[in-house]
Design a protein around this motif. Structure first.
Motif, PDB file in Angstrom:
ATOM      1  N   ARG A 107      -9.839 -30.054 -19.414  1.00 25.33           N
ATOM      2  CA  ARG A 107      -9.671 -29.187 -18.428  1.00 25.33           C
ATOM      3  C   ARG A 107     -10.152 -29.172 -17.803  1.00 25.33           C
ATOM      4  N   ASP A 133      -4.710 -34.274 -15.187  1.00 21.73           N
ATOM      5  CA  ASP A 133      -4.231 -34.163 -13.799  1.00 21.73           C
ATOM      6  C   ASP A 133      -3.318 -34.950 -13.266  1.00 21.73           C
ATOM      7  N   SER A 194      -2.863 -22.344 -20.542  1.00 21.96           N
ATOM      8  CA  SER A 194      -3.640 -22.871 -19.983  1.00 21.96           C
ATOM      9  C   SER A 194      -4.534 -24.142 -19.670  1.00 21.96           C
ATOM     10  N   PRO A 197      -2.652 -28.073 -16.116  1.00 24.79           N
ATOM     11  CA  PRO A 197      -3.570 -28.221 -14.594  1.00 24.79           C
ATOM     12  C   PRO A 197      -2.653 -27.115 -13.891  1.00 24.79           C
ATOM     13  N   ASP A 198      -3.674 -26.848 -12.155  1.00 21.37           N
ATOM     14  CA  ASP A 198      -3.241 -25.679 -11.831  1.00 21.37           C
ATOM     15  C   ASP A 198      -2.426 -26.559 -10.246  1.00 21.37           C
ATOM     16  N   SER A 199      -2.339 -27.945 -10.669  1.00 21.94           N
ATOM     17  CA  SER A 199      -1.089 -28.400 -10.118  1.00 21.94           C
ATOM     18  C   SER A 199       0.314 -28.108 -10.396  1.00 21.94           C
ATOM     19  N   TYR A 200       0.593 -27.378 -11.261  1.00 19.62           N
ATOM     20  CA  TYR A 200       1.574 -27.009 -12.124  1.00 19.62           C
ATOM     21  C   TYR A 200       2.128 -25.261 -11.798  1.00 19.62           C
ATOM     22  N   THR A 201       3.589 -25.060 -11.200  1.00 23.30           N
ATOM     23  CA  THR A 201       3.657 -23.505 -11.331  1.00 23.30           C
ATOM     24  C   THR A 201       3.407 -22.880 -12.585  1.00 23.30           C
ATOM     25  N   LEU A 202       3.316 -21.351 -12.373  1.00 26.70           N
ATOM     26  CA  LEU A 202       3.277 -20.851 -13.714  1.00 26.70           C
ATOM     27  C   LEU A 202       4.461 -21.586 -14.721  1.00 26.70           C
ATOM     28  N   LYS A 205       4.753 -24.788 -15.992  1.00 29.15           N
ATOM     29  CA  LYS A 205       3.737 -24.554 -17.530  1.00 29.15           C
ATOM     30  C   LYS A 205       4.450 -23.887 -18.135  1.00 29.15           C
TER      31      LYS A 205
END
Length: 272
Positions: A107, A133, A194, A197-202, A205
């Motif tokens: 990550r 990713d 956590s 990856p940031d490509s997923y929305t909260l 996640k």
């Protein structure tokens, strides 16, 4: 004369598995190098199989452990930040701490990370894959839930006891186990949120983490490509044929006649 023949046979028996293992390693390195050139990436493998070790031929079954995490982390730390990583995973799972260490190292890598799963990556293997990713699975590959296990029992099942009985009807040991189980679930839930990856929305996640940790399935439930996509995971089936070829050089230990065999035709599905 007999003694000399015996000694020759004994030496060959010792050397044969060593030579075989060296030949397998050389073949693996060759295919890994081909993958690296083809994808312009750094290829790492985490493959656990039973292999015939030593001239006695005893099988050794391996799982994700601290040695794996230490080796993988050291490798990842030597890779340039902008170099993509392709990790090939084939494992039944293993120690959660080791799997989390590997996942966090992936990550934190700034370059693109792809995880290839030719057959299965259960439990800790799934946890590692979540940090990628992109997860590339064969059409018949499987992931698995990552709900914590306390001894022989799943943590969600222990907590469920509290919903079935009043507290005064539950023994102290079970209450303590339920408390530890809830902590374990919360910790793993937050870790997955956590790791993704940031490509997923909260919200994505949280949904993925909730489905994988809360005991909706048994721990060995096979999460297929379709189920993984329905969860919202970034999954594709664009598996490189070289990955399958690489798996041929991680032989499963066999003591008897193989249960699966095939002909040697080179034709593909279209007969070409």
């Amino acid at each position: 004369m007999f003694f000399n023949l015996f000694m020759i046979f004994f030496i060959i028996s010792i050397l044969q598995p060593i030579i075989k293992q060296q030949a397998l390693r050389a073949s693996r390195r060759r295919i890994i190098h081909q993958l690296e050139i083809k994808n312009k990436s750094r290829v790492i493998t985490l493959i656990h199989r039973q292999e015939s070790m030593s001239f006695l031929g005893f099988p050794v079954m391996r799982y994700i452990d601290i040695n794996d995490s230490e080796q993988l982390i050291r490798i990842i730390q030597t890779i340039d930040d902008d170099m993509p990583i392709d990790l090939i995973i084939h494992t039944p799972g293993g120690l959660a701490l080791a799997a989390l260490q590997i996942a966090r190292a992936l990550r934190n890598h700034k370059g693109r990370v792809r995880v290839y799963i030719p057959h299965y990556a259960m439990s800790g293997g799934t946890l590692i894959a979540l940090a990628a990713d992109e997860i590339i699975m064969s059409e018949n590959a499987m992931l698995g839930p990552v709900d914590p296990q306390l001894g022989q029992y799943p943590a969600p099942s222990i907590i469920n006891v509290l919903n079935k009985k009043p507290a005064d009807k539950i023994d102290d040991e079970t209450l303590i186990m339920a408390d530890v189980a809830q902590k374990a679930i919360n910790q793993l839930y937050n870790s997955i949120v956590s790791l993704l990856p940031d490509s997923y929305t909260l919200d994505e996640k949280k949904h993925i983490s909730n489905m994988l940790t809360q005991g909706f399935w048994t721990h060995d439930y096979p999460i297929t490509v379709d189920v993984a996509k329905a969860l919202g995971l970034n999954v594709s089936t664009d598996m490189d044929p070289l990955v399958y070829k690489l798996m041929d050089y991680y032989p499963q230990h066999v003591n008897t006649t193989p249960s699966v065999e095939h002909g040697y035709s080179q034709k593909n599905k279209n007969g070409k």
